[in-house]
Scaffold this active site. Sequence first.
Site, PDB file in Angstrom:
ATOM      1  N   CYS A  41      53.589  27.913  17.535  1.00  0.00           N
ATOM      2  CA  CYS A  41      53.004  28.755  19.068  1.00  0.00           C
ATOM      3  C   CYS A  41      53.379  29.229  19.128  1.00  0.00           C
ATOM      4  CB  CYS A  41      53.767  27.270  19.858  1.00  0.00           C
ATOM      5  SG  CYS A  41      53.769  25.940  19.467  1.00  0.00           S
ATOM      6  N   HIS A  89      50.989  28.676  26.676  1.00  0.00           N
ATOM      7  CA  HIS A  89      50.444  27.603  25.363  1.00  0.00           C
ATOM      8  C   HIS A  89      50.786  26.193  25.843  1.00  0.00           C
ATOM      9  CE1 HIS A  89      52.049  25.018  21.950  1.00  0.00           C
ATOM     10  NE2 HIS A  89      53.195  24.913  22.286  1.00  0.00           N
ATOM     11  N   ASN A 123      50.016  19.334  22.407  1.00  0.00           N
ATOM     12  CA  ASN A 123      50.188  20.834  21.566  1.00  0.00           C
ATOM     13  C   ASN A 123      49.711  20.895  20.643  1.00  0.00           C
ATOM     14  OD1 ASN A 123      51.561  22.519  20.662  1.00  0.00           O
ATOM     15  ND2 ASN A 123      53.719  22.022  21.208  1.00  0.00           N
TER      16      ASN A 123
END
Length: 323
Positions: free
Chosen positions: A114, A250, A280
């Site tokens: 990520c 993020h 996500n």
Amino acid sequence: MTRRAVVQGVGHYLPERVVQNCEFEKTIDTSDEWIRTRSGIERRHFVAPGQTTTDIAVLAAEAALRDAGMVAADVDAIIVATSTPDLTFPSVATMVQGRLGMEQGFAFDVQAVCAGFAYALANANALILSDQAKTVLVIGAETFSRLMDWTDRGTCVLFGDGAGALVLRAEEGAGTNADRGILATDLRSDGRHKDILYVDGGTSTGTTGHLRMEGKEVFRHAIEKLAETAHAALDKVGMSGEDVDWIVPHQANIRIIEGTAKRMQVPMERVVVTVQDHGNTSAASIPLALSVGKARGQIKRGDLLVAEAIGGGLAWGSVVLRW
């Protein structure tokens, strides 16, 4: 004069299939309310059968090049941040290079889960500052739906697929924090925390594997480490949260986003939030948020942005950028 890596264009692509929270109610013990309350996610996009990470990376790249008024022949290098490559090798980046018809330059992937796009931006910035490239296409692209254990309600509802891209080009600045472009980066990792977020497959198992996560532990580390890296990057250019126009985080969990903003003393009105629509998307989440934020009219030329992310490794980092 100081060389800066300045954003020339931004673009994104989201797969056509939209998966609402209620779809999961048919197969696992969960609910729309449960998912929204714990993550802020309402829907996400999944790739179609046969659609690859390279496919969506190319579409995001083409959108960013159009936004920049450029073509593939103008690009010196491609960096793709991904943890879901089509193949073990070659890299997604070289396949994107081939699909774009780019015969010059070089291309490579960055894998920091990520945090991948922050790592990719830092690498692109270094290439431009060292004069190894003048124009770099930076892409985050993921097909995380292919790593999910669909019986694990704690993880399978959180992730989605998508791609975003930026075009960075060398320009001369005055050497102050009023310059446009990347002003500072901060990258960190700590391999001692491998077991709280990982995929249980690879060459050691001969399988693709599934994503495994200890959500409470990831949450505990995320808020502290994200605020820390953002402050560290801002400190490098003598700035603080008060100077930030937009945090572009993020997009993992709305509670992490809110907690980080609070620690940075930045109100949520100055945070670009897309987690509700995308879930996500790992390394794709920051460039997706940048592209959507620009399209919404939130991000404007001259705005000071802080992008920060944390992922498996643990790996985390931040970028201070003037749009």
